[in-house]
Design a protein around this motif. Structure first.
Motif, mmCIF file in Angstrom:
data_model
loop_
_atom_site.group_PDB
_atom_site.id
_atom_site.type_symbol
_atom_site.label_atom_id
_atom_site.label_comp_id
_atom_site.label_asym_id
_atom_site.label_seq_id
_atom_site.Cartn_x
_atom_site.Cartn_y
_atom_site.Cartn_z
ATOM 1 N N GLN A 93 36.650 1.768 30.623
ATOM 2 C CA GLN A 93 35.497 2.663 30.730
ATOM 3 C C GLN A 93 34.657 2.651 29.463
ATOM 4 N N PHE A 94 35.291 2.635 28.305
ATOM 5 C CA PHE A 94 34.561 2.585 27.040
ATOM 6 C C PHE A 94 33.814 1.257 26.908
ATOM 7 N N ARG A 95 34.452 0.193 27.358
ATOM 8 C CA ARG A 95 33.830 -1.133 27.302
ATOM 9 C C ARG A 95 32.544 -1.140 28.126
ATOM 10 N N LYS A 96 32.563 -0.485 29.260
ATOM 11 C CA LYS A 96 31.378 -0.407 30.114
ATOM 12 C C LYS A 96 30.270 0.410 29.460
ATOM 13 N N MET A 97 30.652 1.310 28.544
ATOM 14 C CA MET A 97 29.657 2.107 27.815
ATOM 15 C C MET A 97 29.238 1.434 26.512
ATOM 16 N N GLY A 98 29.754 0.235 26.276
ATOM 17 C CA GLY A 98 29.437 -0.477 25.051
ATOM 18 C C GLY A 98 30.181 0.056 23.847
ATOM 19 N N LEU A 99 31.318 0.667 24.092
ATOM 20 C CA LEU A 99 32.117 1.269 23.029
ATOM 21 C C LEU A 99 33.519 0.678 23.020
ATOM 22 N N GLU A 100 34.237 0.927 21.952
ATOM 23 C CA GLU A 100 35.627 0.471 21.857
ATOM 24 C C GLU A 100 36.553 1.680 21.844
ATOM 25 N N TYR A 101 37.505 1.670 22.726
ATOM 26 C CA TYR A 101 38.450 2.783 22.825
ATOM 27 C C TYR A 101 39.638 2.551 21.909
ATOM 28 N N GLU A 102 39.922 3.529 21.071
ATOM 29 C CA GLU A 102 41.097 3.485 20.213
ATOM 30 C C GLU A 102 42.109 4.482 20.767
ATOM 31 N N PRO A 103 43.170 4.020 21.402
ATOM 32 C CA PRO A 103 44.110 4.926 22.075
ATOM 33 C C PRO A 103 44.851 5.828 21.102
ATOM 34 N N PRO A 104 45.256 6.987 21.564
ATOM 35 C CA PRO A 104 46.031 7.883 20.722
ATOM 36 C C PRO A 104 47.482 7.432 20.648
ATOM 37 N N THR A 105 48.195 7.947 19.676
ATOM 38 C CA THR A 105 49.642 7.779 19.622
ATOM 39 C C THR A 105 50.270 8.986 20.300
ATOM 40 N N ALA A 202 38.146 18.290 29.985
ATOM 41 C CA ALA A 202 39.391 17.527 29.873
ATOM 42 C C ALA A 202 40.075 17.418 31.232
ATOM 43 N N ASP A 203 39.967 18.471 32.050
ATOM 44 C CA ASP A 203 40.487 18.396 33.413
ATOM 45 C C ASP A 203 39.732 17.333 34.203
ATOM 46 N N TYR A 204 38.405 17.343 34.065
ATOM 47 C CA TYR A 204 37.575 16.353 34.764
ATOM 48 C C TYR A 204 37.966 14.945 34.335
ATOM 49 N N LEU A 205 38.132 14.732 33.038
ATOM 50 C CA LEU A 205 38.484 13.402 32.538
ATOM 51 C C LEU A 205 39.865 12.964 33.019
ATOM 52 N N ALA A 206 40.758 13.924 33.210
ATOM 53 C CA ALA A 206 42.060 13.593 33.795
ATOM 54 C C ALA A 206 41.871 13.068 35.213
ATOM 55 N N GLY A 207 40.919 13.677 35.935
ATOM 56 C CA GLY A 207 40.608 13.203 37.275
ATOM 57 C C GLY A 207 39.975 11.826 37.262
ATOM 58 N N VAL A 208 39.090 11.580 36.284
ATOM 59 C CA VAL A 208 38.464 10.260 36.150
ATOM 60 C C VAL A 208 39.531 9.200 35.914
ATOM 61 N N GLY A 268 36.410 14.961 39.110
ATOM 62 C CA GLY A 268 36.678 13.747 38.359
ATOM 63 C C GLY A 268 37.348 12.693 39.208
ATOM 64 N N LEU A 269 38.281 13.127 40.032
ATOM 65 C CA LEU A 269 38.959 12.207 40.934
ATOM 66 C C LEU A 269 37.986 11.574 41.911
ATOM 67 N N LYS A 270 37.034 12.366 42.388
ATOM 68 C CA LYS A 270 36.083 11.878 43.388
ATOM 69 C C LYS A 270 35.036 10.954 42.779
ATOM 70 N N LEU A 271 34.430 11.367 41.660
ATOM 71 C CA LEU A 271 33.315 10.615 41.087
ATOM 72 C C LEU A 271 33.764 9.433 40.234
ATOM 73 N N GLY A 272 34.728 9.670 39.370
ATOM 74 C CA GLY A 272 35.230 8.599 38.509
ATOM 75 C C GLY A 272 34.258 8.149 37.437
ATOM 76 N N THR A 273 33.276 8.982 37.119
ATOM 77 C CA THR A 273 32.299 8.630 36.085
ATOM 78 C C THR A 273 32.370 9.631 34.940
ATOM 79 N N VAL A 274 32.257 9.155 33.713
ATOM 80 C CA VAL A 274 32.269 10.047 32.557
ATOM 81 C C VAL A 274 31.055 10.961 32.584
ATOM 82 N N SER A 275 29.920 10.441 32.972
ATOM 83 C CA SER A 275 28.677 11.211 32.977
ATOM 84 C C SER A 275 28.714 12.400 33.924
ATOM 85 N N GLY A 276 29.544 12.340 34.944
ATOM 86 C CA GLY A 276 29.608 13.430 35.916
ATOM 87 C C GLY A 276 30.343 14.654 35.421
#
Length: 287
Positions: A93-105, A202-208, A268-276
């Motif tokens: 998803q970050f790649r599609k936004m032109g960004l690089e995702y750095e995962p948490p530990t 954060a709930d929405y992003l969990a759904g995404v 989030g589950l339905k749309l799957g987009t960060v912008s939503g």
């Protein structure tokens, strides 16, 4: 959930059996466990969560030798697979936004732990610390979910992990720091409203995450959605306050109502987009 053949993340630190201090943490787990503690003792769960002292529990602590049982090992493997799924989804998803995702530990602990945000006990539940970009989880929390709230099932547990990773996504996008800065510059009631916006996002992003994880791996099975929705219901501020004292105090909400949490997770589950998931531009009454 169908996790057969799924890879496990290597971004995990096992600190079980380590030492820590007694101090406040945050996140979805804090709502559940701290509220239950207050409820059992006859108090207001929100008073516990909003304590200015920064201490959820006094006394106690200490360290006991940790020995993983079969269920712990199963939960550890499950958690590693879910974390790997969040890495795959958010990197894409970050790649599609032109960004690089750095995962948490993800840090596994038992009893107590020292984080970049201070010390925390198991009673705080899972939490995210932006100071060290770590998600902290005592796996016994999942057992507590089942026993104390009736929130059970692998997707219910995955929702907890994905919610905390959602806070990391917010941090990576610069949303979390802006929210916390705004909270520090306003009244407690207004800060609570900002907190609600943060938590619902954060709930929405969990759904995404779940939307794309299912698209990538076919992970969701019949009944999974109901497990997560039920968990969102029993961690709503109104649900917990009514359970604790028989009535709700809306101005003290800081995570959102049951209906709001269920709705944003489902969205989030339905749309799957960060912008939503822009919970900050929506009128508070319409969240």
């Amino acid at each position: 959930m169908n996790l057969n053949g799924r890879r496990q993340s290597n971004n995990i630190q096992d600190r079980r059996g380590g030492k820590g201090k007694l101090a406040v943490g945050g996140g979805i787990g804090a709502v559940i466990v701290a509220a239950l503690i207050a409820w059992i003792s006859g108090g207001n769960p929100l008073d516990v969560l909003m304590s200015n002292s920064g201490t959820l529990l006094g006394g106690g602590g200490g360290n006991t030798e940790y020995v993983a049982d079969a269920q712990d090992k199963e939960l550890e493997e499950f958690t590693a697979k879910i974390l790997a799924g969040t890495e795959d989804v958010w990197s894409d998803q970050f790649r599609k936004m032109g960004l690089e995702y750095e995962p948490p530990t993800l840090v596994l602990f038992n009893g107590s732990v020292q984080s970049g945000c201070g010390g925390a006990t198991s009673q705080v539940g899972p939490f995210y610390c932006s100071a060290d970009n770590c998600v902290y989880i005592d796996l016994s929390f999942f057992k507590e979910m089942r026993q104390s709230l009736g929130a059970d099932g692998d997707f219910a547990y995955a929702y907890v992990i994905a919610h905390e990773v959602g806070h990391h996504v917010q941090d990576q996008l610069g949303i979390l720091s802006k929210g916390h800065e705004a909270m520090a510059q306003t009244s407690q009631e207004e800060a609570n409203k900002i907190s609600v916006r943060i938590e619902l996002q954060a709930d929405y992003l969990a759904g995404v995450w779940a939307h794309h994880d299912n698209a990538m791996f076919g992970s969701l099975e019949p009944g999974d959605l109901e497990e997560a929705i039920n968990t969102a219901r029993v961690i709503g501020d109104d649900y917990l306050q009514k359970k604790a004292q028989g009535y709700a105090v809306p101005e003290s909400f800081n995570h959102g109502t049951s209906e709001q949490r269920q709705r944003w997770l489902s969205k989030g589950l339905k749309l799957g987009t960060v912008s939503g998931g822009d919970t900050f531009s929506v009128p508070y009454s319409s969240l």
